[in-house]
Design an enzyme around this catalytic site. Structure first.
Site, PDB file in Angstrom:
ATOM      1  N   GLU A   7       0.723  -1.100   0.097  1.00  0.00           N
ATOM      2  CA  GLU A   7      -0.081  -0.375  -0.117  1.00  0.00           C
ATOM      3  C   GLU A   7       0.857   1.274   0.199  1.00  0.00           C
ATOM      4  O   GLU A   7       0.356   2.082  -0.864  1.00  0.00           O
ATOM      5  CB  GLU A   7      -1.374  -0.044   1.398  1.00  0.00           C
ATOM      6  CG  GLU A   7      -1.787  -1.294   1.735  1.00  0.00           C
ATOM      7  CD  GLU A   7      -1.560  -2.174   2.143  1.00  0.00           C
ATOM      8  OE1 GLU A   7      -2.431  -3.071   2.325  1.00  0.00           O
ATOM      9  OE2 GLU A   7      -0.411  -2.617   2.547  1.00  0.00           O
ATOM     10  N   ASP A  80      -2.089  -4.890   2.978  1.00  0.00           N
ATOM     11  CA  ASP A  80      -2.409  -5.471   4.671  1.00  0.00           C
ATOM     12  C   ASP A  80      -2.966  -7.018   4.343  1.00  0.00           C
ATOM     13  O   ASP A  80      -3.981  -6.866   3.569  1.00  0.00           O
ATOM     14  CB  ASP A  80      -2.785  -4.661   4.816  1.00  0.00           C
ATOM     15  CG  ASP A  80      -1.987  -3.311   4.832  1.00  0.00           C
ATOM     16  OD1 ASP A  80      -0.509  -4.025   5.179  1.00  0.00           O
ATOM     17  OD2 ASP A  80      -2.524  -2.490   5.833  1.00  0.00           O
ATOM     18  N   ASP A  82      -5.502  -8.080   6.229  1.00  0.00           N
ATOM     19  CA  ASP A  82      -6.996  -7.829   6.388  1.00  0.00           C
ATOM     20  C   ASP A  82      -8.678  -7.413   6.036  1.00  0.00           C
ATOM     21  O   ASP A  82      -7.734  -7.320   3.989  1.00  0.00           O
ATOM     22  CB  ASP A  82      -7.103  -6.735   7.695  1.00  0.00           C
ATOM     23  CG  ASP A  82      -6.805  -5.266   6.761  1.00  0.00           C
ATOM     24  OD1 ASP A  82      -6.698  -4.955   6.043  1.00  0.00           O
ATOM     25  OD2 ASP A  82      -7.277  -4.080   7.561  1.00  0.00           O
ATOM     26  N   GLU A  84      -9.481  -4.580   4.569  1.00  0.00           N
ATOM     27  CA  GLU A  84      -9.352  -3.782   3.236  1.00  0.00           C
ATOM     28  C   GLU A  84      -7.624  -4.043   2.681  1.00  0.00           C
ATOM     29  O   GLU A  84      -8.218  -4.210   1.502  1.00  0.00           O
ATOM     30  CB  GLU A  84      -8.555  -2.083   4.288  1.00  0.00           C
ATOM     31  CG  GLU A  84     -10.232  -1.793   5.147  1.00  0.00           C
ATOM     32  CD  GLU A  84     -11.488  -1.482   3.714  1.00  0.00           C
ATOM     33  OE1 GLU A  84     -10.723  -0.247   2.898  1.00  0.00           O
ATOM     34  OE2 GLU A  84     -12.318  -2.003   3.819  1.00  0.00           O
ATOM     35  N   TYR A 296       0.622  -5.865  12.856  1.00  0.00           N
ATOM     36  CA  TYR A 296      -0.699  -5.331  12.751  1.00  0.00           C
ATOM     37  C   TYR A 296      -1.567  -4.728  13.756  1.00  0.00           C
ATOM     38  O   TYR A 296      -1.470  -5.080  14.500  1.00  0.00           O
ATOM     39  CB  TYR A 296      -1.355  -6.471  11.012  1.00  0.00           C
ATOM     40  CG  TYR A 296      -2.187  -5.559  10.412  1.00  0.00           C
ATOM     41  CD1 TYR A 296      -1.861  -4.837  10.135  1.00  0.00           C
ATOM     42  CD2 TYR A 296      -3.701  -6.076  10.756  1.00  0.00           C
ATOM     43  CE1 TYR A 296      -2.377  -3.399   8.826  1.00  0.00           C
ATOM     44  CE2 TYR A 296      -4.175  -5.444   9.570  1.00  0.00           C
ATOM     45  CZ  TYR A 296      -4.172  -4.249   8.783  1.00  0.00           C
ATOM     46  OH  TYR A 296      -4.575  -3.519   7.820  1.00  0.00           O
ATOM     47  N   ARG A 298      -4.438  -3.631  12.963  1.00  0.00           N
ATOM     48  CA  ARG A 298      -5.902  -3.471  13.125  1.00  0.00           C
ATOM     49  C   ARG A 298      -6.317  -5.002  13.048  1.00  0.00           C
ATOM     50  O   ARG A 298      -6.096  -5.549  12.048  1.00  0.00           O
ATOM     51  CB  ARG A 298      -6.653  -2.648  11.493  1.00  0.00           C
ATOM     52  CG  ARG A 298      -6.643  -1.643  11.243  1.00  0.00           C
ATOM     53  CD  ARG A 298      -6.569  -1.097   9.649  1.00  0.00           C
ATOM     54  NE  ARG A 298      -6.396   0.871  10.046  1.00  0.00           N
ATOM     55  CZ  ARG A 298      -5.350   1.360   8.861  1.00  0.00           C
ATOM     56  NH1 ARG A 298      -4.936   0.248   8.376  1.00  0.00           N
ATOM     57  NH2 ARG A 298      -4.933   1.703   9.331  1.00  0.00           N
ATOM     58  N   HIS A 343      -6.689 -12.116  14.147  1.00  0.00           N
ATOM     59  CA  HIS A 343      -4.965 -11.708  13.389  1.00  0.00           C
ATOM     60  C   HIS A 343      -4.705 -11.414  15.435  1.00  0.00           C
ATOM     61  O   HIS A 343      -5.501 -11.495  16.064  1.00  0.00           O
ATOM     62  CB  HIS A 343      -5.061 -10.593  13.065  1.00  0.00           C
ATOM     63  CG  HIS A 343      -5.635  -9.840  12.273  1.00  0.00           C
ATOM     64  ND1 HIS A 343      -4.593 -10.542  10.334  1.00  0.00           N
ATOM     65  CD2 HIS A 343      -6.222  -9.363  10.908  1.00  0.00           C
ATOM     66  CE1 HIS A 343      -5.559 -10.132   9.843  1.00  0.00           C
ATOM     67  NE2 HIS A 343      -6.827  -8.668  10.183  1.00  0.00           N
TER      68      HIS A 343
END
Length: 906
Positions: A7, A80, A82, A84, A296, A298, A343
């Site tokens: 990203e 990432d 997740d 998103e 990570y 989130r 996670h």
């Protein structure tokens, strides 16, 4: 050489360091596609088909990846781990396939890692997979729902409630929490109660405090002493008796550490300990993750990898000794509603690296890392062992009993490293007691010491020369939310997810539905109106249970257990019907409903018993709820004959609109306008359309201390309304005056032969009221004699951030006319409105500079490409060479993108 896409450029730089020259690492700069903000982007008549569009800023990033794929026909999506991140990978794959950069023979794989370390990245590369479509479908469902709610509900708000800006599936529920808490506070009736405390002395001369628990043989509860009379009798009863230690009881106790951080608890603790907002916290955590320092950030999981647990235990033993390591590792389970635990927890990637050993210059990142490191070690440490002591002092006749409590730390355990903060809690049992033996006679101290000060603004009763004190208290309303406690409440209700907490809270503040003051969240009037409107006409869709259940259904989609189009179909069927019903209502009908619903808050009973709906100004008109661009207010129905208005929160409520008092026969108002709060003398009338007004003074972006909308006094307002202030006459004619302008304080003067006045800025806001004639003359003369008069003075540097990590050259934060900005060589990049100058990091500045340079570079190169072929065509006829030139250009662009984006710092 495979092309790896992540990203951000900071993440690309870290990963490129681990992968080496065998890979080309590029950044997508977040999402590359989104739904266009126009009707039909989600086709509800065609199985919710979605139309996607590549953003203008993203086109160059997609092109760079496409160009790189011409050289290296393999794509690895490493966004990432997740929902998103999965969506970004899917969007990239779709966009690149559509432009034929991904061909049938192009290998495309997806890799994820929970931490950006050499081992984690290498392990991920050994275990590639395909894009997880159930996770993508959960994203599609959420994005479609947010679009359907926002795009269909927001226009209803615009038409029915002037000044309302938007509604959202989660943001409106979050706003409801804040508004309902404020209404609880306003409806709260404080209850008086008293307590009695005594300062006692042991036979060895050591003082301690005890509270009254038994009076006249009856055990007291919180409200037993209801008034000052009861408290005074209790004080006399205590001070007239001799007290003996009847019992001394010591009990062992223990405290265990808190679980390691997940997103919500990290935001809460960063707010408690450092005052960080949710967005500020996540920005710092993002950069720590991208630098490979933490896992990570989130996540709603609190599980820790076995190897990390062992590493933590080893580090604890090395640093603090074997006695701090429990016999077995601690296991934690999440109690939050709808927790996915997809996670690991948020923890350092290397347990042996504390904050002091890091090369992190940014203060927020260093503090946050220290917090994460300490919490992670503490969660695997032995519990603290305490001894809690309770002493009862009784009178000879058994009518009075005083109790003293305290504790002694026997073994600090995890408290040696870390203790969790608390929200709105005061614990009075942490003090230590002196040695007290059963049967010993206690004496009253001569003075109460600091106890009398604790009474604060409430009343107190002191007994003669003996330290027995009666303290008046009042029950307190529930506290307003901080960002931390709001996140905690959202998590408890199952509303939102780790990736959305910060953005939702930021959105309701950006929409001016909520303001943040001294770290507390206050609903604005327009936020109240929007919430009441939604509760009356769309109650289902701002329901806590409905929103949590919908989140649960979307989680089922992530797990592959539900079809996302079924969820969309069910939601749209009922939601579209509610939209249709409300669209037919007139504004007056909507306001009548809201007026009736809000009546208890808008029109509370008056002390004199008169009708609370009768206008207090004209005495004839009826008060009604009205709306404007700045939100809702209460106004007289006899307008324009009577122009009485007040905020919906009440005449004396905290807020931007109220009457501060009278001066020289005029009411002095505090009002809220398009550009913020201001004071005004009198009301606007047909004869006086523009009454004197003045904005509240600011120092930078913040209100001047003591001059904020909830602090400004009548005297200060009258002073502001005297501006512009005449400092004195200039010897050559004209008057020098001081005033507050849009860009701050200034002085001005105009000579009779000058076309325009000369302005000079003042450094301090209060200089407007204090600057004398001598200094004003110097400043005006200096400004007038300056050959550059008429231009803005050269910007001054507010902060030095350091050298550009890739290209060299100093990066500075400058003080610009329209606000602070980042400067590097000839590139000036605007600092986002929500970011404070003190919080800007070198990595952020480099990212803004890269984006600005990319935009300006694209604009400059566009005309050049058109001119070059024209010249060639004029000089030489053959146009057959043109394709070759086109073919060479992407190669250069790809090479440039490869070297730049793999090393850029975010």
């Amino acid at each position: 050489m495979p092309v790896v896409v992540v990203e951000s450029p900071a993440k690309a730089k870290t990963i490129n360091k681990y992968l080496g020259s065998d890979y080309t690492v590029l950044a997508s700069y977040g999402h590359v596609r989104d739904l266009p903000a126009k009707n039909g982007s989600v086709d509800t008549d065609n199985e919710f088909e979605m139309t996607w569009e590549i953003g203008n800023d993203s086109r160059k990033h997609v092109k760079a990846i496409a160009d790189a794929l011409k050289e290296d026909n393999e794509l690895i999506l490493a966004t990432d781990p997740d929902r998103e991140g999965e969506a970004i990978s899917w969007h990239l794959q779709q966009a690149l396939t559509k432009r034929r950069s991904i061909k049938k023979d192009t290998p495309v794989s997806r890799v994820t890692f929970n931490a950006i370390t050499k081992e984690a990245v290498a392990e991920a590369m050994r275990n590639p997979r395909q894009v997880d479509m159930p996770l993508v479908e959960a994203y599609l469902a959420r994005r479609a729902l947010d679009y359907l709610v926002g795009f269909n509900l927001s226009p209803v708000l615009w038409r029915k409630l002037p000044g309302a800006r938007s509604a959202g599936r989660v943001q409106s529920v979050c706003l409801r929490l804040i508004v309902e808490r404020e209404m609880e506070i306003e409806a709260f009736n404080p209850q008086e109660y008293w307590s009695v405390k005594a300062n006692m002395t042991t036979p060895r001369g050591q003082d301690f405090e005890a509270r009254l628990t038994v009076l006249a043989g009856d055990k007291l509860d919180k409200y037993s002493l209801a008034n000052s009379t009861a408290a005074e009798l209790a004080v006399q009863a205590v001070s007239s008796r001799n007290m003996v230690a009847q019992s001394v009881e010591a009990k062992p106790a223990s405290r265990n550490p808190s679980a390691p951080f997940m997103t919500s608890t990290l935001q809460q603790e960063a707010s408690r300990k450092f005052g960080m907002g949710a967005k500020q916290c996540m920005n710092a955590a993002q950069r720590l993750y991208e630098a490979g320092l933490i896992t990570y950030m989130r996540t709603d999981g609190i599980d820790m990898a076995p190897e990390a647990v062992q590493a933590a235990r080893d580090e604890i033993k090395t640093r603090y000794g074997a006695e701090y390591v429990p016999s077995s590792p601690r296991i934690y389970k999440n109690k939050a509603k709808n927790a996915q635990e997809a996670h690991e927890c948020i923890r350092p990637t290397e347990m042996g690296r504390d904050a002091k050993s890091l090369k992190v210059s940014e203060e927020d990142q260093r503090r946050l890392y220290d917090l994460i490191w300490k919490r992670t070690l503490a969660c695997q440490m032995a519990g603290a062992r305490l001894e809690r002591t309770t002493v009862d002092l009784g009178s000879d006749d058994g009518q009075v009993v005083l109790r003293a409590t305290g504790q002694v730390m026997l073994f600090d355990g995890f408290l040696r490293v870390y203790e969790e903060g608390r929200d709105d809690v005061v614990d009075e049992d942490d003090k230590r007691l002196p040695q007290i033996m059963q049967g010993e006679a206690m004496k009253f101290s001569a003075t109460m010491g600091p106890q009398a000060d604790k009474a604060g603004k409430d009343a107190s009763i002191l007994s003669g020369n003996k330290a027995v004190l009666g303290l008046q208290h009042h029950t307190q309303p529930p506290p307003r939310f901080t960002e931390a406690t709001l996140v905690k409440r959202m998590e408890e209700l199952g509303i939102g997810r780790p990736s959305t907490y910060a953005s939702v809270i930021t959105t309701i503040q950006d929409r001016e539905y909520v303001r943040k003051d001294k770290n507390r969240l206050y609903p604005e009037d327009k936020g109240r109106i929007v919430t009441i409107f939604l509760l009356n006409f769309f109650r289902t869709y701002v329901g806590y249970e409905f929103t949590a259940n919908l989140e649960g259904e979307l989680d089922d989609v992530s797990a592959g257990g539900r079809d996302y189009k079924d969820i969309l179909s069910k939601f749209w069927r009922d939601f579209s019907a509610a939209i249709s019903e409300t669209s037919d209502l007139r504004i007056s009908e909507v306001l009548d409903v809201l007026d009736e619903t809000l009546a208890p808050q808008l029109y509370p009973p008056r002390e004199d018993g008169t009708d609370p709906r009768v206008c207090p100004k004209c005495g004839a008109g009826q008060l009604h709820l009205k709306t404007s661009r700045t939100g809702g207010f209460v106004g007289c129905g006899n307008y324009p004959e009577c122009n009485y208005t007040r905020p919906i929160s009440g005449e004396g409520a905290e807020g931007y609109e109220k009457v501060l008092g009278e001066d020289d026969g005029d009411e002095i108002h505090l009002k809220s306008g398009r550009f913020g709060p201001y004071v005004q003398r009198g009301e606007a009338t047909p004869e006086n359309k523009k009454p004197p007004r003045s904005s509240l003074p600011k120092q930078g972006k913040e209100f001047l201390a003591g001059w904020g909308p909830n602090e400004v006094t009548l005297e200060q307002a009258v002073t502001l309304l005297t501006l512009p202030r005449e400092i004195g006459p200039h010897p050559e004619g004209g008057v020098i005056a001081a005033n507050l302008g849009r860009f701050g304080p200034y002085i001005m003067h105009q000579l009779p032969d000058e076309e325009k006045p000369v302005y000079a800025n003042l450094k301090e806001t209060l200089d407007v009221f204090e600057i004398g004639m001598n200094r004003a003359m110097e400043m005006i003369t200096e400004k007038r004699n300056n050959p550059g008069r008429g231009r803005r003075a050269a910007a001054k540097a507010l902060r030095e951030l350091g050298e550009h990590p890739d290209s060299g050259g100093a990066i500075q934060i400058m003080d610009g006319r329209y606000g602070p900005y980042v400067k590097w060589e000839k590139v000036n990049a605007t600092i986002p409105k929500e970011v404070e100058v003190k919080d800007v990091t070198l990595e952020q500045a480099v990212e803004w500079i890269a984006e600005k340079a990319g935009k300006s570079g694209a604009k400059k190169k566009a005309p050049a490409k058109k001119k070059a072929p024209a010249k060639k065509a004029t000089a030489k006829k053959p146009a057959a060479k043109k394709p070759a030139a086109k073919k060479a250009a992407p190669k250069t662009a790809a090479a440039k993108a490869t070297t730049t984006k793999a090393t850029d710092s975010d």
